[in-house]
Enzyme design. Sequence first.
Site, PDB file in Angstrom:
ATOM      1  N   ASP A 123      36.117  30.913  44.644  1.00 30.16           N
ATOM      2  CA  ASP A 123      36.989  31.031  43.476  1.00 30.16           C
ATOM      3  C   ASP A 123      38.180  31.927  43.783  1.00 30.16           C
ATOM      4  OD1 ASP A 123      37.768  30.663  40.856  1.00 30.16           O
ATOM      5  OD2 ASP A 123      35.828  31.221  40.016  1.00 30.16           O
TER       6      ASP A 123
ATOM      7  N   ASP B  47      38.421  24.484  34.166  1.00 30.49           N
ATOM      8  CA  ASP B  47      37.333  25.100  33.404  1.00 30.49           C
ATOM      9  C   ASP B  47      37.101  24.362  32.090  1.00 30.49           C
ATOM     10  OD1 ASP B  47      36.676  27.004  35.241  1.00 30.49           O
ATOM     11  OD2 ASP B  47      37.709  28.658  34.259  1.00 30.49           O
TER      12      ASP B  47
HETATM   13  C1  GLA Z   1      36.446  31.180  37.018  1.00 32.98           C
HETATM   14  C2  GLA Z   1      35.866  29.817  37.325  1.00 32.98           C
HETATM   15  C3  GLA Z   1      34.619  29.616  36.507  1.00 32.98           C
HETATM   16  C4  GLA Z   1      33.618  30.703  36.810  1.00 32.98           C
HETATM   17  C5  GLA Z   1      34.254  32.065  36.579  1.00 32.98           C
HETATM   18  C6  GLA Z   1      33.353  33.188  37.064  1.00 32.98           C
HETATM   19  O1  GLA Z   1      36.917  31.245  35.716  1.00 32.98           O
HETATM   20  O2  GLA Z   1      36.806  28.823  37.087  1.00 32.98           O
HETATM   21  O3  GLA Z   1      34.057  28.347  36.777  1.00 32.98           O
HETATM   22  O4  GLA Z   1      33.160  30.582  38.137  1.00 32.98           O
HETATM   23  O5  GLA Z   1      35.492  32.188  37.264  1.00 32.98           O
HETATM   24  O6  GLA Z   1      33.921  34.431  36.861  1.00 32.98           O
END
Ligand code: GLA
Length: 739
Positions: free
Chosen positions: A476, A546
Amino acid sequence: MNTMISVTDEREFLLSNARISYAFRASPQGILEHLYFGNHVSGAAGLAASIRKTYRTTTAEFEGVPYYHLADTPQEYPLFGTSDFRHPALHGVNADGNSIFTLRYDSHRISSDKPALPGLPSARGGDSETLVVTLKDAVYGLTVDLNYTIYRDYDVVCRSTTITNDGQHTIELLNVASSCLDLPADDYELLHLHGTWAREFNAERIAMPTARCVIESTRGTSSAAHNPFLAVMEKDATETSGRVYGTALMYSGSFAISIEKGEFEEVRVLTGINPFNFRWQLEPGASFNSPEVLQVYTDRGLSSMSRTWHRFIQDRISEPRFAHSARPSYFNTWEAAYFNVNETSILRLADRAKELGLEMLVVDDGWFEGRDSETTSLGDWQPDPGKFPSGIAALAKQVKQRGLKFGIWVEPEMVNEKSKLYQQHPDWILHVPHRKPSLGRYQYVLDYSRADVVEHMFNQLDELLSCGSIDYIKWDMNRLMTEAGSALLPAERQLETPHRYILGLYNLVQRITAKYPDVLFENCASGGNRYDLGMLRYMSQGWPSDMVDPVGRLSILNGASYLFPPSVLAAYVGPSPNHQNGRHSSLQARFDAAFFCAARGISLSEADLDRDADEIREGFAVLRESADDVVNGAFHRVFHRANETCWQLTSADGNSVYVGYYHVLSAPNLPFKKALLRDLDPNAEYRLTKNPASTYTGAALMHSGLALPWVDVLQYNPELEYMDKGDFSTCILVLEKVT
Ligand code: GLA
């Protein structure tokens, strides 16, 4: 023997496969003039007629050659200030303090391999030919290599540029485009993908104005604001007709695609690293490599362009080990538990995941030392001793003993102020003197332009992965770059930091993925904030957003599909009401919205799992049956309108056709709708597996259409009960080929 690239004595260069050709020539003055990009032509004869020379009032003549002005000459790699007034591909400052260079043809070479770009991702060659044309500026010793690759089986031309300083003095580079495409005067439209967090990949289609438009990121990542992708198309081109020129940049940092319609109405497309806030000191003897650009051409509309991208990305960009394989279905802990994960809950979830027919358990954020919220611990990649007393290796082992794969989340480019790493190395973050760096999600960006930081993170990841029990990594990156300076670079090189960061990132991901080739990597950056071909070269799938609410996902997936195939897309079934937009939706709608992504999972609380276990188990059983087909099939956007979307996927063997129909808001007395399917065998028969089990010929499905089910509550028909009535109604129809 070269069969796809030919060069005449007049120095006309022609790159062709059976369907497309790309042509340019060196003019008598040595300027590389663009001739053509389009359908296959058997030779360069006649193409040079597009270069016309005429008297133009107020336009300067290049180096005194009568009627030769670069302002109306299509070129392969134009410069500024010598009679071309459009934005140039290359812009720099020489030791005399001016920006005037002239590049003349020097030599060329052709090879049947495709050399990798040093330090940067590039598409793999194979049944391809590469032409390198060398241009030189005689005064300052600037050498430019233009690299072109053409493939026999893909209608793609790959391009990149290498700049070398063969002179005595440093040259300051202000803009190095990877490519220039000068298109002839015409009415064009543009299609690009823009967005923001949880609303990525909105496709916008606009008429090309007589102006300069720039699709760009200034954010340090390729970004959700604009994806590094553009389609320039003939006015009124449709999904199935019209000339389309697609461009995608294989780069994960700030980029720019500049589209300029000049005074003579030719359209210039420049693609590369964003020249804004960029300055690079090219010392004598040094070279600078641009990232690679991919250019696609078709005269059969946007659907054909997307098919070319999909096949090429899957076959020549994705890692072959994963590219064509069904991906493990997974349970992800994020929206199920957020930071509240521990050994006991993970093992409980692993048991549940197994019962539900899932294949992998992924521990998302929250597993490392002190990480109970967003405010702390990034940088300290040791398991939290309270939550995971036996450590990650032992946990992974226990999960695997249950017959599941094990995956874990990391964000290796970041550090919180509250972390051991930041306390020990406050100068390891991107920052500039005299100013407090801006925070984003309570975190700073580590300075990946520094080799020591990259090395440290390689060792951290290596330690985590060396246990041998980790099958999947979700990588990420959750903020954008600000105050992007480096403590190690001198003042005149500070603006090199963002690109050096990306080189450091590529170095790290290249090394770690090469050391752990069996680990499946998923690219994520708050969803789709760095969803580009650069990252997808190393990571076989990506988390495009997301937003997992089924309605919210429709335009995201529809937009992403212009470039990206289902094989690189991940989706999970999330909670209802959705945590991003508050919408309530049925489990069926959530499963159906995830259907056309190769990596499918779930992220639901234990209470939700208890309540809906049977439906979830059934949902994954259905997904499993289609898993191979979705990875390898041909995806088509049938339609995407304000209130309804329809997608089609035909399995690689042509025997199964999946049609997803998504109806957003219900209304009474609705019309009867049909979907005109694509690319079927016109003479074959296809039987609908759902009631009524009607049989259609391929021709009927393509030209008359598949009758879509009703969502109208009044039009009751017991045979069509499989489609929920009311708002957010969805279904996946399957047609099997019978003859
Ligand atoms: C980001 C990602 C999510 C999750 C969060 C964790 O927002 O897009 O899918 O993994 O971080 O903090």
